[in-house]
Design a protein around this motif. Structure first.
Motif, short mmCIF file in Angstrom:
data_model
loop_
_atom_site.label_atom_id
_atom_site.label_comp_id
_atom_site.label_asym_id
_atom_site.label_seq_id
_atom_site.Cartn_x
_atom_site.Cartn_y
_atom_site.Cartn_z
N ALA A 65 -121.50 87.43 -5.50
CA ALA A 65 -120.24 87.18 -4.79
C ALA A 65 -120.27 85.81 -4.11
O ALA A 65 -119.29 85.05 -4.19
CB ALA A 65 -120.00 88.28 -3.75
N LEU A 66 -121.39 85.48 -3.47
CA LEU A 66 -121.51 84.17 -2.82
C LEU A 66 -121.43 83.03 -3.84
O LEU A 66 -120.71 82.05 -3.64
CB LEU A 66 -122.82 84.09 -2.03
CG LEU A 66 -122.93 84.98 -0.80
CD1 LEU A 66 -124.36 85.00 -0.28
CD2 LEU A 66 -121.96 84.52 0.27
N ASN A 67 -122.16 83.17 -4.93
CA ASN A 67 -122.14 82.13 -5.97
C ASN A 67 -120.76 81.99 -6.60
O ASN A 67 -120.32 80.89 -6.93
CB ASN A 67 -123.19 82.41 -7.04
CG ASN A 67 -124.59 82.11 -6.55
OD1 ASN A 67 -124.80 81.21 -5.75
ND2 ASN A 67 -125.55 82.87 -7.03
N SER A 68 -120.06 83.10 -6.76
CA SER A 68 -118.71 83.06 -7.33
C SER A 68 -117.75 82.32 -6.42
O SER A 68 -116.91 81.55 -6.87
CB SER A 68 -118.20 84.48 -7.59
OG SER A 68 -119.02 85.13 -8.53
N LEU A 69 -117.85 82.56 -5.10
CA LEU A 69 -116.99 81.86 -4.15
C LEU A 69 -117.28 80.36 -4.14
O LEU A 69 -116.35 79.54 -4.04
CB LEU A 69 -117.17 82.45 -2.75
CG LEU A 69 -116.55 83.83 -2.54
CD1 LEU A 69 -117.01 84.44 -1.23
CD2 LEU A 69 -115.03 83.74 -2.59
N VAL A 70 -118.53 80.00 -4.28
CA VAL A 70 -118.88 78.57 -4.36
C VAL A 70 -118.32 77.97 -5.64
O VAL A 70 -117.76 76.87 -5.64
CB VAL A 70 -120.41 78.37 -4.27
CG1 VAL A 70 -120.79 76.94 -4.60
CG2 VAL A 70 -120.91 78.74 -2.87
N THR A 71 -118.42 78.69 -6.74
CA THR A 71 -117.89 78.21 -8.02
C THR A 71 -116.38 78.03 -7.96
O THR A 71 -115.83 77.10 -8.56
CB THR A 71 -118.27 79.19 -9.15
OG1 THR A 71 -119.68 79.32 -9.19
CG2 THR A 71 -117.77 78.68 -10.50
N LEU A 72 -115.69 78.89 -7.21
CA LEU A 72 -114.24 78.77 -7.04
C LEU A 72 -113.87 77.56 -6.18
O LEU A 72 -112.71 77.18 -6.13
CB LEU A 72 -113.68 80.03 -6.38
CG LEU A 72 -113.49 81.23 -7.28
CD1 LEU A 72 -113.07 82.43 -6.46
CD2 LEU A 72 -112.44 80.93 -8.35
N GLY A 73 -114.84 76.99 -5.51
CA GLY A 73 -114.57 75.81 -4.69
C GLY A 73 -114.30 76.14 -3.23
O GLY A 73 -113.80 75.30 -2.49
N GLU A 74 -114.64 77.34 -2.80
CA GLU A 74 -114.43 77.71 -1.40
C GLU A 74 -115.40 76.97 -0.47
O GLU A 74 -115.14 76.83 0.71
CB GLU A 74 -114.60 79.22 -1.22
CG GLU A 74 -113.51 80.03 -1.89
CD GLU A 74 -112.13 79.74 -1.31
OE1 GLU A 74 -112.00 79.65 -0.09
OE2 GLU A 74 -111.19 79.57 -2.11
N ALA A 75 -116.51 76.50 -1.01
CA ALA A 75 -117.49 75.72 -0.26
C ALA A 75 -118.34 74.93 -1.25
O ALA A 75 -118.34 75.24 -2.45
CB ALA A 75 -118.38 76.62 0.59
N ASP A 76 -119.04 73.91 -0.75
CA ASP A 76 -119.88 73.10 -1.63
C ASP A 76 -121.18 73.82 -1.99
O ASP A 76 -121.69 73.66 -3.10
CB ASP A 76 -120.21 71.76 -0.98
CG ASP A 76 -118.98 70.88 -0.84
OD1 ASP A 76 -118.05 71.03 -1.66
OD2 ASP A 76 -118.95 70.04 0.07
N THR A 77 -121.72 74.56 -1.05
CA THR A 77 -122.97 75.27 -1.27
C THR A 77 -122.88 76.67 -0.67
O THR A 77 -121.99 76.95 0.15
CB THR A 77 -124.17 74.55 -0.61
OG1 THR A 77 -123.97 74.54 0.79
CG2 THR A 77 -124.32 73.12 -1.13
#
Length: 114
Positions: A65-77
């Motif tokens: 879930a965390l990696n998916s949100l980063v991939t969506l551009g919600e955060a850089d890391t």
């Protein structure tokens, strides 16, 4: 053996190369010094000093879930995303919970520095 047969090169009739008595002429010659100077002038992005890292145990579902949100551009890391989520949670605490959190976090921080 059809693939091994070589076909003669097609000639366009016009030479693509043009030779001049003085050598090759370049219309828009770029000066190397100007390139080097422009590279020196562009400042590299300043990175904040790296913090000591550690590992935490989380479920594979949470990691995905965390990696998916980063991939969506919600955060850089993932670390940035977690910082944002923690900040949101801290802002929602009642004042007495905030004081208790500050005490507990302060103790943990002192322990890590020792």
């Amino acid at each position: 053996m059809g693939m091994l047969e070589k076909k003669p090169a097609q000639k366009t009739g016009k030479s693509l190369l043009r030779h001049t008595p003085g050598g090759v002429e370049v219309e828009n010659q770029v000066d190397r010094e100007s390139i080097i100077q422009s590279v020196k002038e562009t400042a590299a992005p300043k990175k904040k000093p790296a913090e000591k890292t550690t590992s935490i145990r989380i479920s594979v579902t949470t990691r995905n879930a965390l990696n998916s949100l980063v991939t969506l551009g919600e955060a850089d890391t993932v670390n940035t995303l977690l910082d944002q989520l923690i900040t949101q949670k801290l802002e929602s605490l009642r004042p007495d919970q905030q004081r208790t959190y500050d005490i507990i976090n302060g103790i943990a921080t002192k322990r890590d520095k020792a």
